[in-house]
Structures are given as structure tokens and as C-alpha cells.
Design an enzyme around this catalytic site. Structure first.
Site, short mmCIF file in Angstrom:
data_model
loop_
_atom_site.label_atom_id
_atom_site.label_comp_id
_atom_site.label_asym_id
_atom_site.label_seq_id
_atom_site.Cartn_x
_atom_site.Cartn_y
_atom_site.Cartn_z
N ASP A 86 0.82 -1.21 0.00
CA ASP A 86 0.00 0.00 0.00
C ASP A 86 0.85 1.26 0.00
O ASP A 86 0.49 2.27 -0.62
CB ASP A 86 -0.92 0.01 1.23
N ASP A 143 0.40 4.48 -2.45
CA ASP A 143 0.14 5.82 -1.90
C ASP A 143 1.21 6.81 -2.34
O ASP A 143 0.91 7.98 -2.63
CB ASP A 143 0.08 5.76 -0.37
N LYS A 191 -27.53 -12.32 -4.70
CA LYS A 191 -28.22 -11.02 -4.81
C LYS A 191 -27.60 -10.07 -3.79
O LYS A 191 -27.89 -10.15 -2.60
CB LYS A 191 -29.72 -11.18 -4.59
#
Length: 663
Positions: free
Chosen positions: A31, A35, A111
């Protein structure tokens, strides 16, 4: 490497890393690296704003707030699915399908409990995102949708098409949101679905970006854009070009396999990282989907199985009675507040006296509560082994709790009614209905204000609304100048409404909005309608004897005659101002014709074309049958055009339709 080249490189890297993390769930960099690159691009765009593009990865963090969301027509309506609540419902669906197209396979999908959205791509670039809205018109929430990392801003192939899916809030994001709200003293969100819907309707997309929403895509407006022959193949191709689909889907050969899938996920649904509220079953073969077609509200080739509603036990503290505008007395259970399906429930309708007796519901009982369709709270049953000593069967009153008049039960009905025409509660509810959006549409007259006006003896019937004075309204609590002026303007504007709105607003028993439109169009004026007999009324399509008798009795009532005279005296329109039968006769091309629109329309939107044709007396449907008179085919019309050719039905171009409309 110059600055433009570096921006291009950053775009490519960030889009790739974003796809790996949010779609493939397999990041190749930490990450911190993502970033770092993102902040480098943000800094460059800040110094060189001319280099920022609509598909820049920096749009993921949000942009400039908007003042309101633009309403946009869907190119093709976003229809909802029919619901099934049991295996019997699904077997009936299976039989209907097989009776029409023979043996089929079903693609079965989870769903997702979120918000349906459509995403439009032009030459592979994401250009527009809409909510479902009413199915015909949605809200443009493009900037907010761009903050969802799983939505590709550009595709690997330059496709121009529309893809649809369900935006949702993962449970982890929901817990984080509520933890933050609790910390700052804000009300907690009821459930992930409501939180997702609220997040996507934030006017400031920076706030949406903080909510960490996600999405699963499940269909393309025209699946042949992907050269797919089946739903399963279409989903695989969506995966290939960079979209995130739900991989818990399964191709089932028969209903037995569908039932196994439902049973598995009914038990395992809580193990998922997101909420689901059912299972979607679709005919897999696209050619058979086309053959089955649509109803006005939903596709015939798909159905949504809804999970059984969550049931909880709470105490019934009291039974409260309310009087509706037609005098029906409705009992409501006042409950010890309890969480059901994510929201707090404190009330539930008991409908009528028969239901209370049938279930032997008593004040003080422990009762099982659930939400019908996961929306409307209902009392399922009494927990008899928890019944306190000394409880007594509940008896409905014999007199109206509002006016003291005797209550009656009309033969053949289950409801108790107050038949006093002067009953305060009936009159107030009648005014509330009269001003509602589907009736006279007087904005600013809510239930509280109507009750104040009635209790202060400022109004006694709906006609008195048109005599309201500014100075008197300003003396009421919470009625400032702006609010009063806006209300009076809305009342004045309502005088020009067409007759069908007035008819519906009067609250005539058995007369709904559709029948009001039919009658207004048929008779043209209130005077003509007053002279109608039961015999003449029942000769009109959609008008039954019960409705006709109710209307004639109502219009012959002396009080109603006086009320209508007052309304007319105050300037309320008594004429139908929409398209009349005479107008339809002036347009013989489309009048009383059944028309199907198919393919991509470029001159008009589909909803504009539908409205124009309907106003000229046409019936616009979704399926081509022997009863179809004209098929209007845009580009990429596909199987509907082929079926029209095989049946010998005239096929028009969009330009031919437009020329006929202009003439």
C-alpha cells in the site's frame, strides 16, 4: 522523461495496481508504494492542472462538491426482478419458462444487498454513472462512482456500452463508518445497504471516497456487445476486460441444483464479507432470454429468490387505532423497540379485527416480529408459553375513537369503518391524501401542518386550502415567511392540474390513479363525469361495476356537489388537459397501435420516445409478439428485429418514427 510522459506512466501504474488490489485481490506492491505514486500524481496535477484528465487515478479521492444531482433518462429502463419467496414460487417460474422455450440451464448468482447502478463507457472510457431511480430516470452520480476503486476508469478494449451492477458497502467498511459516527456523536447507520445508498448520494464525492464502497457487475445492456451467447459467458468476458464480477455464481442444469445452491448460501451468507438478501436465477441462454421477453415491470427470464425474513421476539405493549380517509379503522401494534433486519422496529400493522382474533393477539403478549419482504414489519405469531397471566382477548371498539360515531362492518369486508362524513380523522386524512405528490402535489403541506390547520379551525375541507391567507399562516408555529410563500405558491400552482389529479385527490373509494386517468381522458370535464351512469361507466375498459357505483354515489352526494362548486369557484381546474381521444384520432399512425422499441436510439432517448408514442395513444411493450403492430429498430437491434421479420411485422427506423411524430 518529461512531465507528460511521467503522468502517463503514473496513470498506467496506478490503474494496474488498483486493478490488482480491488478486482483481483492480489496486489503486487505494498500500500505504501501505491500511496507514494498517487501523491506524486496529485502534486503534479496541482502544479499542472492542464494535465489532469477525467480518467486520472486521482479522481478516486473525490472532486469538487456539486449542488444537486442531474436527472438523466436511462437508454434502456432498469427493470426490477420479480420475487420468489418459496420453492413453490421457483417451480412455478421454472414451469412458465419451460412451457415457452423448453429445457433451460440457469445461471445463479448472489443477490447483493446494495444499490443498483449503470455505468456507461464510450470508446473504453467511463463517462457516466446513474442510479436506478424509478427505472426510467436515474441520478447522475458519476463523480461518486469514480471513487469506487473496483470500477475501471478505462478499459483494455475500446468498447462503447452500458454495464450494470450493485454498489455496496462491505461489512468492514460499515463497521468502520459506525465506529467513527459513534465517536463523533452522530446517529449510527442502520445497515450497510442504507449506508451505501447514502454514501453514493453525497454531494461531496470526497465524503463518498472515505466510505470505501465496492461493486459487483452483473450485466451488460446488450450482451452481444461482448459477443456472448449466454449469461455465464458474458460474466466471464466482463472479468477479462477488467470488471469485478461475483465469482460465487454457479451454472445449474435444473431446479434441484438451484435449490442446493440456495440452501448452501442460506446457511453460509453470514460468512461473506458483504450482505446478500437473496439469490438471482437467470435463464442462461441469451436467445431464450430474448424469446421470453419482458413484462412491463420485469424480465420473464429472471427471478429473485428472497431469503426468509429474520424473526425476533419482543413485547406488544399496546394496540393503537387510526382512522383512514375512507373511514377504515386500522389497529397497530405498539412494540418494545427491537432490531429487525438492521433497523429498529417499534410499530407493526395488525391490519384488521379478523387477524387479531385469528392470531389471538393480546396486549402484553410476547410476539414474533419480522419484516415482510425485509421492508414492512409484521406480527407473525404469539409466543403462547410466554403469555402473562391475566391477559384478555382484544376487542375492537364499537364507536369511532375520533368522532364517537358507531363503527360498522360492511358485508363482505373485513374492515371496521366509521361512516360519519364529518369524522375529524377522516377529514384530516382526506386532506393529506389530496395534497400528496400523486394527487394535487402541493409541496409543503405535510401531515403535521394539515393537522394544525384543521385543529386551529383554519380548514374544514380540501376547498378551504384555496382560501388560506398569508397573515394567518404566519401566526402558526414554525411557519416563517419563506415557508408560507412557498406553500401559497404551490397551492396556487395546483389549480392548473389536469382533471385526473383532482379525481384521484378526492379520495373516491375504489378509484385509483390509473382509473382516474382513464375517466378524465374519457369524459374530459367534471360536468360530463357528473352526468355519467353506472351503465355508461362500466362500458369503459378498466372500470368495473363496484368502482362505477362508488363514483356515481360519491358525485351525487349533496356535500360533494357543494365541495366541487367551491373548488371551481376558487379557480381549481375541472378539465382534462392531457392528450385526449380526439388527439389520438388525429394521429392514426400510432393511435391504438402496439409498438416495440429495440436497439440503440440516437435522436431521442428511449423514455422520450415511449412518452411521445404513449401520448398519441400507442401501447409500448418490451416483447415482439403476433399482436405487435410496429417495431422501431435503432442500431444493433438484434433478435427482436429478426423476430419481427419472421412474423411479418413492419420494422421502422428511428428516423421514420421521428418523421411521423413531427407530422
Amino acid at each position: 522523461m518529461n512531465i507528460e510522459q511521467r503522468v502517463t506512466e503514473l496513470h498506467q501504474l496506478l490503474h494496474q495496481y488498483n486493478y490488482e488490489y480491488h478486482v483481483q485481490d492480489n496486489p503486487s506492491v505494498p500500500d505504501s508504494e501505491y500511496d507514494k505514486l498517487l501523491h506524486e500524481l496529485i502534486d503534479i496535477e496541482r502544479e499542472h492542472p492542464e494535465l489532469k484528465t477525467d480518467d486520472s487515478p486521482t479522481v478516486r479521492v473525490g472532486g469538487t462538491p456539486v449542488s444537486a444531482f442531474e436527472k438523466v433518462d436511462h437508454d434502456t429502463p432498469m427493470l426490477s426482478l420479480g420475487n420468489a419467496f418459496s420453492e413453490e414460487d421457483l417451480l412455478a417460474f421454472d414451469k412458465r419458462v419451460k412451457d415457452e422455450v423448453g429445457e433451460v440451464e440457469y445461471m445463479v448468482e448472489l443477490k447483493i444487498d446494495g444499490l443498483a447502478v449503470s455505468l456507461k463507457y464510450v470508446d473504453g472510457v467511463f463517462v457516466q454513472g446513474l442510479t436506478r431511480g424509478d427505472g426510467t430516470t436515474g441520478e447522475n452520480i458519476t463523480q461518486n462512482l469514480k471513487t469506487i476503486h473496483a470500477i475501471p476508469l478505462t478499459l483494455s478494449v475500446p468498447l462503447t456500452f452500458e454495464v450494470r451492477g450493485e454498489a455496496y458497502m462491505p461489512r468492514k467498511s460499515f463497521l468502520a463508518l459506525n465506529a467513527y459516527r459513534e465517536k463523533v456523536g452522530e446517529p449510527l447507520a442502520a445497515n450497510p445497504r442504507n449506508a451505501a445508498a447514502g454514501s453514493l448520494r453525497q454531494l461531496d464525492s470526497k465524503l463518498t471516497a472515505k466510505r470505501k464502497l465496492d461493486i459487483f457487475l452483473y450485466s451488460v445492456n446488450d450482451l452481444r456487445e461482448l459477443n456472448a451467447q449466454s449469461q455465464s459467458e458474458a460474466l466471464d468476458k466482463l472479468d477479462e476486460i477488467g470488471f469485478k464480477t461475483n465469482h460465487e455464481r454457479k451454472l445449474c442444469r435444473n431446479m434441484e441444483e438451484v435449490f442446493e445452491y440456495i440452501k448452501y448460501w442460506t446457511e453460509k451468507r453470514n460468512d461473506l464479507a458483504y450482505d446478500i438478501d437473496g439469490i438471482v436465477i437467470k435463464v442462461n441462454d441469451l436467445s431464450k432470454q430474448d424469446e421470453l421477453g419482458f413484462t412491463a415491470k420485469s424480465p420473464k427470464w429472471a427471478i429473485a429468490y428472497k431469503f426468509p425474513a429474520e424473526e425476533v421476539i419482543t413485547t406488544l405493549n399496546d394496540i393503537e387505532l387510526s382512522i383512514g380517509r375512507t373511514g377504515v379503522v386500522t389497529p397497530t401494534a405498539i412494540l418494545e423497540p427491537v432490531k429487525v433486519a438492521g433497523t429498529t422496529v417499534g410499530r407493526a400493522s395488525l391490519h384488521n379485527e379478523d387477524l387479531i382474533r385469528e392470531k389471538d393477539i393480546r396486549i402484553g403478549d410476547s410476539v414474533v416480529i419480522r419484516k415482510a419482504g425485509e421492508i414492512i414489519p409484521e406480527v407473525v405469531r404469539v409466543v403462547l408459553d410466554r403469555r402473562p397471566e391475566g391477559t384478555k382477548p382484544y376487542n375492537m371498539p364499537e364507536i369511532c375513537p375520533s368522532c364517537g360515531h358507531e363503527l360498522v362492518r360492511i358485508e363482505g369486508e373485513v374492515a371496521l369503518r366509521c361512516i360519519n362524513p364529518k369524522c375529524d380523522a377522516k377529514l384530516v386524512e382526506g386532506v393529506i391524501h389530496f395534497v400528496s405528490r400523486t394527487a394535487m402535489n402541493i409541496d409543503g403541506l405535510g401531515e403535521r401542518i394539515v393537522e394544525v390547520l384543521y385543529n386551529e379551525d383554519i380548514i374544514n375541507d380540501v376547498a378551504d386550502l384555496y382560501t388560506l391567507e398569508r397573515e394567518r399562516l404566519l401566526t402558526l408555529e414554525r411557519m416563517g415567511e419563506k415557508k408560507v410563500d412557498k406553500l401559497l405558491a404551490a397551492i396556487e400552482a395546483s389549480k392548473t392540474n389536469s382533471l385526473e389529479r383532482l379525481l384521484f385527490g378526492l379520495g373516491i373509494r375504489h378509484l385509483g390513479a390509473k382509473a382516474s386517468m382513464v375517466l378524465a381522458r374519457e369524459f374530459g370535464t367534471m360536468d360530463n363525469l357528473k352526468n355519467a351512469t353506472v351503465e355508461t361507466l362500466t362500458q369503459i375498459d378498466d372500470i368495473g361495476e363496484k368502482m362505477a357505483q362508488s363514483l356515481v354515489t360519491y358525485l351525487q352526494n349533496e356535500d360533494i356537489i357543494n365541495l366541487l362548486e367551491k373548488l371551481e369557484q376558487y379557480g381549481v381546474n375541472m378539465r382534462y388537459t392531457g392528450v385526449t381521444k380526439d388527439d389520438i384520432e388525429l394521429h392514426p399512425v400510432f393511435g391504438e397501435k402496439t409498438i416495440v422499441l429495440t436497439g440503440k436510439l440516437t435522436i431521442m432517448s428511449r423514455s422520450e420516445a415511449t412518452k411521445a408514442l404513449t401520448n398519441l395513444g400507442a401501447k409500448v411493450t418490451n416483447s415482439v409478439t403476433k399482436k405487435t403492430d410496429i417495431v422501431i429498430a435503432g442500431s444493433d437491434a438484434g433478435s427482436k428485429r429478426e423476430k419481427a421479420d419472421s412474423l411479418g411485422i413492419p420494422v421502422w427506423t428511428e428516423q421514420m418514427m421521428v418523421d411521423a411524430l413531427r407530422n
